[in-house]
Motif scaffolding. Structure first.
Motif, PDB file in Angstrom:
ATOM      1  N   TYR A 109       0.834  -1.199   0.000  1.00 59.26           N
ATOM      2  CA  TYR A 109       0.000   0.000   0.000  1.00 59.26           C
ATOM      3  C   TYR A 109       0.872   1.254   0.000  1.00 59.26           C
ATOM      4  O   TYR A 109       2.073   1.208   0.247  1.00 59.26           O
ATOM      5  N   ASP A 110       0.210   2.371  -0.250  1.00 59.11           N
ATOM      6  CA  ASP A 110       0.847   3.697  -0.177  1.00 59.11           C
ATOM      7  C   ASP A 110       2.082   3.808  -1.069  1.00 59.11           C
ATOM      8  O   ASP A 110       3.059   4.470  -0.718  1.00 59.11           O
ATOM      9  N   ASP A 170      -7.125  -1.908   1.151  1.00 59.42           N
ATOM     10  CA  ASP A 170      -6.530  -0.618   1.495  1.00 59.42           C
ATOM     11  C   ASP A 170      -7.524   0.244   2.272  1.00 59.42           C
ATOM     12  O   ASP A 170      -7.170   0.885   3.276  1.00 59.42           O
ATOM     13  N   GLU A 171      -8.775   0.268   1.833  1.00 56.85           N
ATOM     14  CA  GLU A 171      -9.806   1.026   2.535  1.00 56.85           C
ATOM     15  C   GLU A 171      -9.978   0.499   3.956  1.00 56.85           C
ATOM     16  O   GLU A 171     -10.070   1.267   4.925  1.00 56.85           O
ATOM     17  N   ARG A 192      -7.766  -1.162   5.699  1.00 58.97           N
ATOM     18  CA  ARG A 192      -6.530  -0.894   6.457  1.00 58.97           C
ATOM     19  C   ARG A 192      -6.583   0.488   7.086  1.00 58.97           C
ATOM     20  O   ARG A 192      -6.308   0.663   8.290  1.00 58.97           O
ATOM     21  N   ARG A 193      -6.932   1.483   6.294  1.00 63.66           N
ATOM     22  CA  ARG A 193      -6.975   2.849   6.794  1.00 63.66           C
ATOM     23  C   ARG A 193      -8.031   2.988   7.903  1.00 63.66           C
ATOM     24  O   ARG A 193      -7.784   3.624   8.931  1.00 63.66           O
ATOM     25  N   ALA A 198      -7.204   3.750  11.958  1.00 67.09           N
ATOM     26  CA  ALA A 198      -7.798   4.958  12.547  1.00 67.09           C
ATOM     27  C   ALA A 198      -8.680   4.614  13.743  1.00 67.09           C
ATOM     28  O   ALA A 198      -8.617   5.282  14.791  1.00 67.09           O
ATOM     29  N   THR A 220       0.869   2.336  11.178  1.00 66.25           N
ATOM     30  CA  THR A 220       0.282   1.973   9.896  1.00 66.25           C
ATOM     31  C   THR A 220       1.067   0.832   9.257  1.00 66.25           C
ATOM     32  O   THR A 220       2.272   0.960   9.039  1.00 66.25           O
ATOM     33  N   TYR A 232       2.130  -1.492   6.038  1.00 63.13           N
ATOM     34  CA  TYR A 232       2.248  -1.207   4.609  1.00 63.13           C
ATOM     35  C   TYR A 232       2.106  -2.445   3.736  1.00 63.13           C
ATOM     36  O   TYR A 232       2.242  -2.363   2.505  1.00 63.13           O
TER      37      TYR A 232
END
Length: 394
Positions: free
Chosen positions: A213-214, A299-300, A302-303, A307, A319, A321
């Protein structure tokens, strides 16, 4: 009384399956359980892959295959690895098709592990590493993966643990259970440092290599020709293509070891299910649209997961990765990891995994799998929060 071999007492387990069994038993009693424990995608295998498996059965692929795998599948693996990693060095003759990733771990560790030998492995890390090292009779040498390093290793930490007894180093990036990754610079340093230790083999577990990700980029150990004569690379279909139940993995072996690995296949499992191999071929050569959709969803989640975890009392979470795990720090809750795992399942109806299930350096952490819907993840974290608030107030 039956007399078992002494090694059986050294064989460990994978706690995720034990937690899953307990969660299912509670569900059977009518309890509402949200599972954030098991490490498998919650998506179905893409339809074209399933159809390829069905077609293989209809076409009569019902018998034994070569022990090392169907030639077309091994070629597809080599082509895929060469394409993904920008190399041209993977020879299909050095590719082994096996029933899942654990087989490669077991073969590599049993090849090099024996009393008097040492094997370096990541801690916290996939529990089968340590279990099989102990089973082989070798001494497990933990490589601590620390939160302050993003749960990635530092090359000097690996190199400093090498002794004349070291036979094998196990590395895993992206990592289970932490989601941590190792940056290219550290891998460069490690490979350079290994020049002084030509008798040490490396097993690189890259099963999550397509789950980043990222903008992070995976650096495969296959990209380093200077260690090709002692590198065992593990990868497979289970995570990327949501094929855990198909039991499909592969590995790349040095020319000097592929015959030994193939002989182990003949002794252990003969060959991999024929129809599953044709499905695996379709996965590698067919469309990747479903894989891309899965990664957008992961990914959605994960964020969202990170949070929400960071809002819980006494919990913090860096976070991740890679992979589909978060590894929150729960030291501020006052709970030990295993105690919190048990309490969350029994009292809050949330299945998670204690960090200590992945080694002693996992104390103070939980593994949370976000291979579940955002709705279920949100409900689980809400339940965790309510549980922690009640305990804090008591």
């Amino acid at each position: 009384m039956l007399q078992l071999a002494s090694g059986m007492s050294r064989l460990g387990t994978e706690s995720a399956f034990e937690v899953l069994a307990r969660a299912n038993a509670l569900r059977a009693q009518g309890r509402s359980i949200v599972a954030l424990s098991i490490g498998q995608p919650d998506f179905q295998t893409p339809a074209h892959i399933v159809e390829a498996g069905i077609k293989a059965l209809r076409d009569g692929h019902h018998g034994y295959t070569p022990a090392n795998g169907i030639p077309e599948v091994r070629q597809a693996v080599a082509d895929d690895l060469n394409r993904r990693h920008g190399i041209n060095t993977v020879d299909p003759n050095n590719v082994l098709i096996v029933p899942g990733g654990k087989v490669t771990m077991y073969f590599a560790i049993m090849m090099f592990g024996e009393p008097g030998a040492e094997i370096i492995y990541p801690n916290p890390g996939f529990p089968i590493y340590e279990s099989t090292i102990k089973f082989s009779g070798a001494t497990p040498v933990p490589l601590p993966l620390l939160e302050e390093n993003g749960f990635g290793f530092k090359a000097e930490d690996v190199l400093s643990r090498i002794t004349p007894k070291t036979r094998l180093i196990i590395v895993n990036s992206p990592a289970n259970p932490t989601g941590g990754i190792v940056e290219k610079g550290e891998i460069d340093k490690l490979v350079k440092g290994l020049e002084k230790h030509p008798n040490v083999a490396i097993m690189s577990d890259e099963i999550y290599s397509e789950m980043l990700y990222d903008g992070k980029v995976h650096t495969s150990f296959l990209k380093y020709p200077e260690i090709a004569d002692r590198l065992i690379m593990l990868d497979g279909w289970s995570k990327t293509y949501a094929m855990t139940g198909w039991r499909m993995g592969y590995s790349v072996w040095p020319k000097s070891l592929i015959e030994h690995a193939t002989r182990l296949c003949i002794n252990v499992h003969s060959c991999v299910n024929a129809s599953a191999q044709w499905a695996g071929l379709a996965a590698l050569t067919g469309p990747k649209d479903d894989v891309a959709k899965m990664m957008v969803a992961f990914d959605e989640r994960r964020r969202f997961t990170v949070a929400e975890l960071n809002k819980l009392p006494g919990v913090s979470c860096i976070t991740p990765y890679g992979a589909f795990y978060a590894f929150p720090n729960i030291k501020g809750t006052g709970f030990k990891s295993k105690a919190l795992e048990v309490a969350l399942l029994d009292e809050a109806g949330v299945a998670s995994i204690s960090g200590t299930s992945f080694g002693s350096y996992g104390e103070g952490y939980l593994r949370i799998s976000y291979a579940n819907s955002i709705e279920n993840i949100g409900e689980a974290i809400k339940r965790i929060g309510s549980f922690l608030e009640k305990r804090k107030a008591a």
